[in-house]
Write a protein that holds these residues in place. Structure first.
Motif: not given
Length: 252
Positions: A118-126
Motif C-alpha cells: 500500500n505504497a503512498a504516493l497520495q494521502v487525500p486526507e492530508y
C-alpha cells in the motif's frame, strides 16, 4: 536539546541470518513495531532482517515536528548499507510512506528487488494541510486495520510540518518512478481508507522494471502488515525473494 525517549516496542530491530538481507521500512506515524511480525517470520525462514526506526517516529510528536524527509531517505539508505556489509543480496520492503522510501532507494542503489505494501504516493486526507502550519498538530484517528485485534504504536496527533514532509516525499518519489528498474512486487488493498488503491497501479504502470507483479490483499485495509493478510504477504514475498535470489546465483 535532549533526545526524546523511544516508546517501548518502537525500537529498530536487527535479526541476523543468512546472506539474503531484507530491509523493512514502516510508514508515516508508524514504527518498526508495525512490521515486526513480518520481520520475525522472515528471520524464521533464515533471512537477515533490519527494520530501522525513521527519524521523529516512535518518540513524540515534538521530535517528529523537527524531522525532514531527507532524514527518512538517509535512514533507509543507512539501513541498506548495514545489510550490504554482511549480505550478498538485499531486498527492500516498504509499507505506506515506507513504500515511497524504498522506491526512492531503488533509483539510487542496486536492490535485488523491492516490495511495496500500500505504497503512498497520495494521502487525500492530508492535502488540505499542504503548505499550512496551522493548526500545529492534527488529530489522528484509529489506525486503518480491518482486524480489530492488533494494536499499532502511533501518535494521537501529528505535526502539520511533518505532514508536509510526507507530501514532499510522495511528490519526490512520484517523479522518480520511471527510474525504478529492479524487480518489484506490489501488494495493494482494494479497500484502503488512507492511500488510494490507484497509487499501486500508478507504480506498476510507471516503473521500468521488466519483472513486476501486483498482488491483491482482499482482507486487509491500509496497515496490511498487521492485518488479516499478513501471512499471505510473507509467503508471496518469500517466493518472490527466493526466485530472484536463485536466479542471481545461477547468473553469477
Amino acid at each position: 536539546m535532549t533526545a526524546a525517549m523511544v516508546i517501548p516496542g518502537a525500537e529498530s530491530f536487527f535479526l541476523p541470518g543468512n546472506s539474503i538481507g531484507i530491509l523493512i521500512c514502516h510508514g508515516f506515524n508508524g514504527t518498526p513495531q508495525s512490521v515486526r511480525y513480518l520481520g520475525e517470520k522472515f528471520a524464521a525462514k533464515g533471512f537477515t532482517v533490519f527494520a530501522p526506526r525513521l527519524a521523529g517516529h516512535g518518540t513524540d510528536e515534538y521530535e517528529m515536528e523537527t524531522s525532514h524527509y531527507q532524514e527518512w531517505i538517509q535512514d533507509v539508505e543507512m539501513a541498506y548499507a548495514k545489510l550490504k556489509r554482511t549480505c550478498t543480496h538485499v531486498f527492500a520492503i516498504g509499507q505506506s510512506m515506507g513504500g515511497a522510501l524504498v522506491l526512492d532507494l531503488a533509483t539510487k542503489l542496486a536492490c535485488d528487488g523491492i516490495l511495496t505494501i500500500n505504497a503512498a504516493l497520495q494521502v487525500p486526507e492530508y492535502e488540505r494541510y499542504r503548505n499550512q502550519s496551522v493548526p500545529r498538530f492534527i488529530p489522528e484517528g484509529k489506525p486503518d486495520i480491518k482486524d480489530d485485534t492488533p494494536k499499532e504504536i502511533t501518535y494521537d496527533q501529528v505535526p502539520s510540518k511533518a505532514i508536509n514532509q510526507l507530501l514532499d516525499i510522495m511528490e519526490h518519489t512520484s517523479q522518480k518512478l520511471i527510474d525504478v528498474s529492479c524487480p518489484i512486487l506490489i501488494f495493494h488493498s482494494p479497500e484502503d481508507h488512507v492511500v488510494p488503491d490507484s497509487c499501486s497501479y500508478q507504480i506498476y504502470d510507471t516503473v521500468m522494471s521488466g519483472d513486476k507483479e501486483m498482488a491483491r490483499l482482499e482482507n486487509s485495509y491500509h496497515v496490511a502488515s498487521l492485518d488479516h493478510d499478513k501471512d499471505h504477504i510473507i509467503e508471496h514475498s518469500y517466493q518472490f525473494i527466493q526466485r530472484l535470489s536463485k536466479r542471481e546465483i545461477i547468473a553469477s
